[in-house]
Design an enzyme around this catalytic site. Sequence first.
Site, PDB file in Angstrom:
ATOM      1  NE  ARG A  78       0.458   1.349   4.507  1.00 38.84           N
ATOM      2  CZ  ARG A  78       1.245   2.221   5.096  1.00 38.84           C
ATOM      3  NH1 ARG A  78       1.881   3.149   4.398  1.00 38.84           N
ATOM      4  NH2 ARG A  78       1.432   2.188   6.404  1.00 38.84           N
ATOM      5  CD  GLU A  81      -2.043   6.687   9.890  1.00 37.45           C
ATOM      6  OE1 GLU A  81      -2.479   5.665  10.450  1.00 37.45           O
ATOM      7  OE2 GLU A  81      -0.834   6.918   9.762  1.00 37.45           O
ATOM      8  NE  ARG A  87      -2.134   5.134   4.584  1.00 37.68           N
ATOM      9  CZ  ARG A  87      -1.827   4.646   5.795  1.00 37.68           C
ATOM     10  NH1 ARG A  87      -2.091   3.405   6.097  1.00 37.68           N
ATOM     11  NH2 ARG A  87      -1.252   5.422   6.676  1.00 37.68           N
ATOM     12  CB  CYS A 137       1.765   8.710  10.678  1.00 36.36           C
ATOM     13  SG  CYS A 137       2.901   7.887  11.813  1.00 36.36           S
ATOM     14  CB  THR A 145       6.092   5.905  10.634  1.00 36.33           C
ATOM     15  OG1 THR A 145       4.692   5.745  10.411  1.00 36.33           O
ATOM     16  CG2 THR A 145       6.369   6.150  12.094  1.00 36.33           C
ATOM     17  NE  ARG A 185       1.826  -1.968   6.946  1.00 31.58           N
ATOM     18  CZ  ARG A 185       1.605  -3.235   7.330  1.00 31.58           C
ATOM     19  NH1 ARG A 185       2.616  -4.009   7.678  1.00 31.58           N
ATOM     20  NH2 ARG A 185       0.377  -3.714   7.363  1.00 31.58           N
ATOM     21  NE  ARG A 219       2.682  -2.258  11.027  1.00 31.97           N
ATOM     22  CZ  ARG A 219       2.148  -1.182  10.474  1.00 31.97           C
ATOM     23  NH1 ARG A 219       0.919  -1.199   9.993  1.00 31.97           N
ATOM     24  NH2 ARG A 219       2.832  -0.058  10.396  1.00 31.97           N
ATOM     25  CD  GLU A 229       0.727   0.957  13.447  1.00 34.82           C
ATOM     26  OE1 GLU A 229      -0.075   1.589  12.768  1.00 34.82           O
ATOM     27  OE2 GLU A 229       1.883   1.323  13.678  1.00 34.82           O
TER      28      GLU A 229
HETATM   29  P1  ADP Z   1      -1.587  -0.223   6.926  1.00 34.94           P
HETATM   30  O1  ADP Z   1      -0.834  -1.313   6.266  1.00 34.94           O
HETATM   31  O2  ADP Z   1      -2.592   0.350   6.003  1.00 34.94           O
HETATM   32  O3  ADP Z   1      -0.681   0.756   7.545  1.00 34.94           O
HETATM   33  P2  ADP Z   1      -2.591  -1.997   9.089  1.00 34.94           P
HETATM   34  O4  ADP Z   1      -1.313  -2.503   9.644  1.00 34.94           O
HETATM   35  O5  ADP Z   1      -3.646  -1.583  10.057  1.00 34.94           O
HETATM   36  O6  ADP Z   1      -2.430  -0.729   8.166  1.00 34.94           O
HETATM   37  O7  ADP Z   1      -3.173  -3.109   8.124  1.00 34.94           O
HETATM   38  C1  ADP Z   1      -4.375  -2.899   7.440  1.00 34.94           C
HETATM   39  C2  ADP Z   1      -5.064  -4.190   7.068  1.00 34.94           C
HETATM   40  O8  ADP Z   1      -4.318  -4.845   6.052  1.00 34.94           O
HETATM   41  C3  ADP Z   1      -5.191  -5.179   8.217  1.00 34.94           C
HETATM   42  O9  ADP Z   1      -6.442  -5.826   8.134  1.00 34.94           O
HETATM   43  C4  ADP Z   1      -4.103  -6.165   7.925  1.00 34.94           C
HETATM   44  O10 ADP Z   1      -4.334  -7.445   8.460  1.00 34.94           O
HETATM   45  C5  ADP Z   1      -4.140  -6.198   6.412  1.00 34.94           C
HETATM   46  N1  ADP Z   1      -2.912  -6.695   5.815  1.00 34.94           N
HETATM   47  C6  ADP Z   1      -1.675  -6.179   5.915  1.00 34.94           C
HETATM   48  N2  ADP Z   1      -0.775  -6.904   5.241  1.00 34.94           N
HETATM   49  C7  ADP Z   1      -1.475  -7.943   4.683  1.00 34.94           C
HETATM   50  C8  ADP Z   1      -1.129  -9.047   3.864  1.00 34.94           C
HETATM   51  N3  ADP Z   1       0.123  -9.238   3.443  1.00 34.94           N
HETATM   52  N4  ADP Z   1      -2.125  -9.893   3.494  1.00 34.94           N
HETATM   53  C9  ADP Z   1      -3.393  -9.702   3.887  1.00 34.94           C
HETATM   54  N5  ADP Z   1      -3.779  -8.677   4.645  1.00 34.94           N
HETATM   55  C10 ADP Z   1      -2.841  -7.810   5.052  1.00 34.94           C
HETATM   56  C1  CIR Z   2       2.116   5.160  17.464  1.00 33.99           C
HETATM   57  O1  CIR Z   2       2.796   6.159  17.690  1.00 33.99           O
HETATM   58  O2  CIR Z   2       2.320   4.063  17.968  1.00 33.99           O
HETATM   59  C2  CIR Z   2       0.968   5.284  16.486  1.00 33.99           C
HETATM   60  N1  CIR Z   2       0.649   6.668  16.315  1.00 33.99           N
HETATM   61  C3  CIR Z   2       1.317   4.646  15.159  1.00 33.99           C
HETATM   62  C4  CIR Z   2       2.641   5.025  14.597  1.00 33.99           C
HETATM   63  C5  CIR Z   2       2.915   4.415  13.242  1.00 33.99           C
HETATM   64  N2  CIR Z   2       3.495   3.140  13.383  1.00 33.99           N
HETATM   65  C6  CIR Z   2       4.579   2.628  12.816  1.00 33.99           C
HETATM   66  O3  CIR Z   2       5.410   2.008  13.464  1.00 33.99           O
HETATM   67  N3  CIR Z   2       4.701   2.755  11.503  1.00 33.99           N
END
Ligand code: ADP
Ligand code: CIR
Length: 343
Positions: free
Chosen positions: A112, A211, A215, A257, A259, A266, A295, A300
């Site tokens: 993403r 966020e 995305r 953010c 990060t 990501r 994660r 997250e």
């Molecule tokens: P982001 O990647 O958008 O920063 P999150 O860590 O919250 O945010 O992940 C968003 C969603 O994407 C969650 O439901 C997570 O389980 C899903 N996700 C992330 N990576 C994968 C993957 N490789 N396969 C399937 N789902 C994924």
């Molecule tokens: C935090 O500070 O934990 C949240 N605001 C999320 C920060 C983003 N996380 C990351 O490690 N990429």
Amino acid sequence: MNYPNFPEDCRSLLCKYLTPEVFELLKERKTSHGFTLEQAINSGIQNIDSSIGVYAGDKESYTVFGPLFDPIIEAYHGFSKNDSHHSNMEPDLLKAPNPDPEGEFILSTRIRVGRNVDNMPLGPAISKEQRNQVETRVVKALNLLDGELKGKYYPLTGMSKEIQDMLIKEHFLFKEGDRFLDAAGLNRDWPEGRGIYHNHDKTFLVWVNEEDQMRIISMQQGGDIKEVFIRLVNAIKSIETKVPFSYSYHLGFITSCPTNLGTAMRASVHIALPKLSKDMDAFKSITDKYHLQIRGIHGEHSESEGGVYDISNRRRLGITEVRAVQDMYDGVVALIEAEKALG
Ligand code: ADP
Ligand code: CIR
């Protein structure tokens, strides 16, 4: 506002870098959208378990509150004030033959990027009217996509709870009520202006006004990382011809953010590592070496289930998009080797 009373065991980058001197210097400052230090740090103050703890309200926040953001950016990405960021999304440069063609370890791959609309405040400082304008503009652009990217927009307003919960459980949709985003002001006027666009097979998705304002997501079952990357790059290129993205020559793509700055990318796999994960020190020594983040299975701040982890690139700024995906790929190859070596 007075200098916050951080507990002794606070580990966030906010606690580390918001010294009393930095606080005094920044406490009266405001960006032209009226965003203040108090707003920028509220998430880390309300959530002492934050890893970072700060959000930007607009592109200007990164300079106006630079004495706080700069060291946080340097600590997270290893990117200093004098470095510059260069984008490169050329798929031919990515060396990524499927590391798991038998499908023994990798369940799914997802890449993403975050994007925000040029000349708009970011989510923490946006007004309800501006957020709705962003939704209208983005959805208009998405509705022009064709071929594999053709799909439909589903606003959160009016979506049944069952459908919403199902989409979250299946990893397609953002969750509701995240306390970190909440304290950053990112959940104001929920659910208005938010939604998800996806193609028929749910291999291409766009989250609107979470966020970040966009995305842009490419995902599928299995470990063909290059195929996922190519689909994402095609989508990004089409969308940016219709909606200009907020970008800085120093910080790359601007995100709420810090990060996510730079590539805002990501790249992750859901991977089963039941043996290696019994020894978290050994697991972490590999993820640290390849600049990866671990994660849980629901994103997250979630936990692993059944030895399955979400493994992704940690660095996003000061490296190209190709390098960010290559970080993840090289690390995943090493993790699979380590898992296999355990019998
Ligand atoms: P982001 O990647 O958008 O920063 P999150 O860590 O919250 O945010 O992940 C968003 C969603 O994407 C969650 O439901 C997570 O389980 C899903 N996700 C992330 N990576 C994968 C993957 N490789 N396969 C399937 N789902 C994924
Ligand atoms: C935090 O500070 O934990 C949240 N605001 C999320 C920060 C983003 N996380 C990351 O490690 N990429």
